[in-house]
Design a protein around this motif. Structure first.
Motif, PDB file in Angstrom:
ATOM      1  N   ALA A  92     -38.581  53.149 -62.471  1.00  9.66           N
ATOM      2  CA  ALA A  92     -38.300  52.619 -61.132  1.00  9.66           C
ATOM      3  C   ALA A  92     -39.581  52.537 -60.308  1.00  9.66           C
ATOM      4  N   GLY A  93     -39.847  51.364 -59.748  1.00  7.27           N
ATOM      5  CA  GLY A  93     -41.040  51.155 -58.940  1.00  7.27           C
ATOM      6  C   GLY A  93     -42.223  50.618 -59.705  1.00  7.27           C
ATOM      7  N   ASP A  94     -42.152  50.571 -61.052  1.00  7.00           N
ATOM      8  CA  ASP A  94     -43.259  50.081 -61.873  1.00  7.00           C
ATOM      9  C   ASP A  94     -43.167  48.578 -62.078  1.00  7.00           C
ATOM     10  N   TYR A  95     -44.291  47.992 -62.411  1.00  4.55           N
ATOM     11  CA  TYR A  95     -44.324  46.582 -62.786  1.00  4.55           C
ATOM     12  C   TYR A  95     -45.593  46.311 -63.580  1.00  4.55           C
ATOM     13  N   ALA A  96     -45.642  45.177 -64.251  1.00  2.00           N
ATOM     14  CA  ALA A  96     -46.824  44.750 -65.003  1.00  2.00           C
ATOM     15  C   ALA A  96     -46.986  43.248 -64.812  1.00  2.00           C
ATOM     16  N   TRP A  97     -48.242  42.807 -64.766  1.00  9.23           N
ATOM     17  CA  TRP A  97     -48.513  41.370 -64.620  1.00  9.23           C
ATOM     18  C   TRP A  97     -49.778  41.021 -65.398  1.00  9.23           C
ATOM     19  N   ASN A  98     -49.715  39.946 -66.176  1.00  9.27           N
ATOM     20  CA  ASN A  98     -50.884  39.466 -66.908  1.00  9.27           C
ATOM     21  C   ASN A  98     -50.699  37.986 -67.211  1.00  9.27           C
ATOM     22  N   GLY A  99     -51.230  37.137 -66.353  1.00  9.65           N
ATOM     23  CA  GLY A  99     -51.122  35.696 -66.578  1.00  9.65           C
ATOM     24  C   GLY A  99     -52.326  35.102 -67.259  1.00  9.65           C
ATOM     25  N   GLU A 100     -53.314  35.941 -67.619  1.00  9.94           N
ATOM     26  CA  GLU A 100     -54.535  35.430 -68.229  1.00  9.94           C
ATOM     27  C   GLU A 100     -54.232  34.777 -69.578  1.00  9.94           C
ATOM     28  N   GLY A 101     -54.679  33.577 -69.763  1.00 10.65           N
ATOM     29  CA  GLY A 101     -54.508  32.878 -71.031  1.00 10.65           C
ATOM     30  C   GLY A 101     -53.183  32.165 -71.185  1.00 10.65           C
ATOM     31  N   SER A 131     -39.415  46.518 -62.602  1.00 11.99           N
ATOM     32  CA  SER A 131     -38.159  47.204 -62.316  1.00 11.99           C
ATOM     33  C   SER A 131     -37.510  46.529 -61.114  1.00 11.99           C
ATOM     34  N   LEU A 132     -36.233  46.806 -60.898  1.00 13.97           N
ATOM     35  CA  LEU A 132     -35.538  46.168 -59.775  1.00 13.97           C
ATOM     36  C   LEU A 132     -34.336  46.995 -59.340  1.00 13.97           C
ATOM     37  N   ILE A 133     -33.813  46.646 -58.174  1.00 11.87           N
ATOM     38  CA  ILE A 133     -32.512  47.133 -57.725  1.00 11.87           C
ATOM     39  C   ILE A 133     -31.657  45.914 -57.441  1.00 11.87           C
ATOM     40  N   ALA A 177     -31.057  36.572 -52.626  1.00 11.58           N
ATOM     41  CA  ALA A 177     -32.465  36.220 -52.813  1.00 11.58           C
ATOM     42  C   ALA A 177     -33.160  37.308 -53.630  1.00 11.58           C
ATOM     43  N   ILE A 178     -34.334  36.973 -54.105  1.00  8.76           N
ATOM     44  CA  ILE A 178     -35.269  37.956 -54.673  1.00  8.76           C
ATOM     45  C   ILE A 178     -36.284  38.265 -53.582  1.00  8.76           C
ATOM     46  N   HIS A 179     -36.562  39.541 -53.350  1.00 10.18           N
ATOM     47  CA  HIS A 179     -37.533  39.878 -52.303  1.00 10.18           C
ATOM     48  C   HIS A 179     -38.117  41.255 -52.554  1.00 10.18           C
ATOM     49  N   GLY A 180     -39.207  41.553 -51.858  1.00  9.73           N
ATOM     50  CA  GLY A 180     -39.846  42.853 -51.953  1.00  9.73           C
ATOM     51  C   GLY A 180     -38.980  43.943 -51.363  1.00  9.73           C
ATOM     52  N   SER A 181     -39.007  45.108 -52.022  1.00  9.70           N
ATOM     53  CA  SER A 181     -38.142  46.206 -51.583  1.00  9.70           C
ATOM     54  C   SER A 181     -38.684  47.515 -52.159  1.00  9.70           C
ATOM     55  N   GLU A 182     -38.263  48.605 -51.574  1.00 10.46           N
ATOM     56  CA  GLU A 182     -38.496  49.896 -52.212  1.00 10.46           C
ATOM     57  C   GLU A 182     -37.525  50.007 -53.380  1.00 10.46           C
ATOM     58  N   VAL A 183     -38.049  50.302 -54.558  1.00  7.95           N
ATOM     59  CA  VAL A 183     -37.223  50.341 -55.768  1.00  7.95           C
ATOM     60  C   VAL A 183     -37.057  51.791 -56.198  1.00  7.95           C
ATOM     61  N   ASP A 184     -35.819  52.233 -56.129  1.00  8.63           N
ATOM     62  CA  ASP A 184     -35.481  53.599 -56.507  1.00  8.63           C
ATOM     63  C   ASP A 184     -34.125  53.567 -57.197  1.00  8.63           C
ATOM     64  N   GLU A 185     -33.937  54.416 -58.182  1.00  9.09           N
ATOM     65  CA  GLU A 185     -32.686  54.415 -58.948  1.00  9.09           C
ATOM     66  C   GLU A 185     -31.471  54.728 -58.081  1.00  9.09           C
TER      67      GLU A 185
END
Length: 228
Positions: A92-101, A131-133, A177-185
């Motif tokens: 919860a609260g984690d994410y990963a991003w890699n658009g290179e290539g 992660s999401l809620i 909608a999809i939006h920024g939020s505090e993500v907690d279980e």
């Protein structure tokens, strides 16, 4: 001083040379034995993508190839040919991003409510995961395929007392909608998909109006399993 050989000695030496030549001609060549241990150099392994916390630095890593498979309903699916390789499971609260290539192409977002993960693909290459809620109980998040109808980086809710919805990507005109939020279980939404705000900012810059968002239960379980 040179000395003259007798005919007998000349004959003996000729036979000796002839015997040596025949022996050399009849000797089998030494076989060439291939080495059992000769190996080609192994290709370098792609580094795993590091997970990001809300205040972490950008990821610099590559994504490993995966089979080309069309996922989703026959009329709404799309090919996925590369997924991110993470160095540890997302919490919860984690994410990963890699658009290179990743090649240029349409962006598709997939929300898997069953494992509370959001996946982002560009031209079939996974470039983001989070992660999401989501909404539960009397305000469930609807499933289906939705186009992004509106974008607003500073949106506030006109339904729930001006609640902030940063980096909003509208999916329906009745408030989902999809939006920024505090993500907690322990948290839930009123039907929206909440993702970590730093990830929401990156996604906001990547997504365009009209891009597809698929909301489902159980996405690519043969690849992702029960969530990663």
């Amino acid at each position: 001083m040179a000395r003259k050989l007798t005919r007998r000695r000349v004959s003996e030496r000729c036979w000796m040379f002839l015997f040596i030549a025949l022996a050399a001609a009849c000797s089998p060549a030494s076989p060439v034995i291939p080495s059992m241990f000769a190996t080609e150099p192994s290709p370098a392994a792609d580094p795993a993508v590091a997970l990001l916390k809300p205040a972490a630095a950008p990821v610099a890593a590559a994504a490993p190839p995966a089979p080309v498979i069309t996922y989703g309903a026959p009329d709404k699916g799309f090919p996925v040919n590369t997924v991110l390789s993470l160095d540890q499971p997302i919490e919860a609260g984690d994410y990963a991003w890699n658009g290179e290539g990743a090649p240029e192409g349409p962006t598709t977002i997939v929300v898997d409510l069953a494992v509370q993960r959001l996946y982002v693909y560009r031209a079939g290459v996974e470039i983001g995961r989070s992660s999401l809620i989501y909404g539960a109980d009397e305000k469930p998040t609807p499933t289906g395929t939705f186009p992004i109808l509106q974008k607003n980086a500073d949106h506030v809710s006109n339904i729930y007392d001006g609640a902030p919805m940063p980096y909003m990507l509208r999916l329906t005109w009745d408030g989902v909608a999809i939006h920024g939020s505090e993500v907690d279980e322990e948290y839930a939404t009123h039907g929206c998909v909440g993702i970590p705000e730093p990830f929401a900012e990156i996604l906001f810059s990547e997504a365009e109006l009209g891009d597809r968002v698929m909301v489902t239960h159980g996405w690519m379980t043969d690849i992702y399993g029960s969530g990663a």
